[in-house]
Every structure is written in C-alpha cells, then in structure tokens.
Design an enzyme around this catalytic site. Structure first.
Site, PDB file in Angstrom:
ATOM      1  N   CYS A 102      52.197  65.331 -57.132  1.00 28.81           N
ATOM      2  CA  CYS A 102      52.393  64.098 -56.459  1.00 28.81           C
ATOM      3  C   CYS A 102      53.898  63.578 -56.839  1.00 28.81           C
ATOM      4  O   CYS A 102      54.143  63.385 -57.984  1.00 28.81           O
ATOM      5  CB  CYS A 102      51.369  63.005 -56.974  1.00 28.81           C
ATOM      6  SG  CYS A 102      51.575  61.568 -56.160  1.00 28.81           S
ATOM      7  N   CYS A 161      56.711  64.166 -50.202  1.00 33.88           N
ATOM      8  CA  CYS A 161      55.346  63.760 -50.595  1.00 33.88           C
ATOM      9  C   CYS A 161      54.527  64.983 -50.381  1.00 33.88           C
ATOM     10  O   CYS A 161      54.647  65.493 -49.411  1.00 33.88           O
ATOM     11  CB  CYS A 161      55.219  62.491 -49.853  1.00 33.88           C
ATOM     12  SG  CYS A 161      53.192  62.150 -49.953  1.00 33.88           S
TER      13      CYS A 161
END
Ligand code: DGL
Length: 248
Positions: free
Chosen positions: A70, A181
C-alpha cells in the site's frame, strides 16, 4: 514461514500477483484491513497506527517478510516500522516515478495517488528529487479505491469521474502514468478510456517483488518446497463484497 502482505483492501493483490510470478513456491498471508479502509482519506498518524496493527497481526504468524503493499501506508509508516521491527524484512511500496522519469526525461508524467500519500514528507521528498528531470503532475484520484473495492473498476461511472479529474490537464499529452496506489492497476482500462489514449503505465509491484526475492535469497530463507505455495486470506472485518475473487 509465510510472506505477509498487507493493504487496506484488495489493492495489495496487484502486488502479490507480481511476487507470486517470481516466488511461486512461497506461502502467503494476505491481510486486508477491511474494517478501516480506505486509508487514503485518513490522517497520517491514524494510518501509522493502523499499519502497525496489521504488522503486529502478521508477526503472530511468524512471517519472514512483510510487504506493505500500500503506497499510502508505506509513505506514512515504513520508516517507523523498520526502526521498531528489526527482526523481520519490511518491504514498502513507492510510486514508481523514478523509472518513469528515467524512461521519459523532459516529458509529461502523470502521477496518481490517494489523498494521504501526497501529504507525506516521503512523497514530497521523492517529487522534489525528480521534479527538474521531467514535467511531473501529481493528482489525487482517491475514488478509484472504492470503485475497485466494489468490483466496479469497469464501470462508466469510474471513467466519468476520471475524465472530470483530468479535465484541467486535457491539453497535456502524458507519456507515462504512474499508478501510485496499489488499487490503481485494476483501473488501467478506465484510466486509458478517460485519457482517450494509451500512456505507458508504471507501478511499484514488480520492483517490490524483486526486492522481496533479493532479501530472501540473501538470507537463504527461500521456500524450496517443490510445489506451489498456499495463500491464506485474513480480513479485519468480514467484507460485504465478493470482491477478492475477481482480482486473484
Ligand atoms: N492501496 C492503498 C495505496 O496503495 C490505499 C488505498 C486506500 O485505502 O485509500 O495507497
């Protein structure tokens, strides 16, 4: 001992896919913090606490390496985690702006991330170090995360949202788009449709995978079982979507 992978939701699966390509015999533990997703709208301190909680859960399963799959959690917490948990490899995800700049010096590069990532010092430092080399434009496209979580990455509504966000830059032709992302690789098609052309995409998945392999090789802790490894899925809250299945 498994390799642990954490994300707020399904985004980290895009990273795990890359790791499995080069480490198919390893066992994996995938933890999505479903209860607290999304991370990108939270403040940095909160993200730090949540990421550490996930790391603590994985440590109970004796993971030999933990991948913070992440970008948001990495940008907020990786330094703190590395200094606190020295006995486990902690691999982070960074928006792949460096390779994009290397391949397209002096060209237009679009960087897409969550809201929180762009507020971190780590991200600002990265941009500062590269901003003279190419024309880097950073925008936040947080809503992609919920579209992907809901399995709606192919929906016309996502393309409309992206078109609106990209409207101010309609006169710029981007050579490269950095998917900063881990949810965003699932929305590549929608991004192409919104731009109406095909840029070269960059994401950090393959780079992180190489790093994981290099560390395990260096320490002699690869799994040499002759068969494919297993994956165990963990969630901090039962998810209401049957989402994972479509992403694997
Ligand atoms: N997948 C995460 C990232 O790479 C964050 C998504 C979110 O929870 O906002 O940044």
């Amino acid at each position: 001992m498994p390799i642990g992978i954490i994300d707020s939701g399904v985004g980290g699966i895009s990273v795990m896919k890359e790791i499995k390509k080069i480490l198919p015999n390893e066992n994996y533990l995938y933890l999505s913090d479903t209860k607290n997703a999304p991370y990108g709208t939270k403040n940095i301190e909160e993200i730090k606490v949540l990421t550490e909680n996930s790391v603590k859960i994985l440590l109970r399963f004796s993971c030999k390496a933990i991948v913070i799959a992440c970008n948001t959690a990495t940008a907020a917490a990786v330094e703190m985690l590395r200094s606190k948990y020295k006995n486990v490899h902690i691999i982070g995800l960074e928006p792949a702006i460096r390779p994009a700049v290397r391949d397209f010096p002096g060209k237009n590069i679009l960087v897409l991330t969550t809201e929180a990532t762009q507020k971190t010092i780590r991200f600002k430092k990265l941009i500062n170090s590269l901003s003279e080399k190419s024309n880097i434009i950073c925008i936040t496209t947080q809503k992609i995360v919920s579209f992907v979580e809901e399995g709606m990455e192919g929906s016309p509504a996502l393309v409309s949202y992206l078109k609106k966000e990209l409207y101010p830059y309609r006169k710029i032709k981007f050579s490269a788009v950095v998917l900063g992302c881990t949810h965003f690789p699932f929305a590549k098609k929608a991004i192409e449709n919104a731009l109406s052309y095909r840029p070269v995409f960059y994401d950090g998945g393959a780079g992180a995978a190489k790093r994981v392999k290099a560390l395990l090789v260096r320490d002699g802790i690869l799994n040499h079982q002759g068969k494919g490894g297993e994956t165990l899925w963990l969630e901090t809250e039962f998810s209401k979507y049957g989402r994972k299945i479509s992403k694997i």
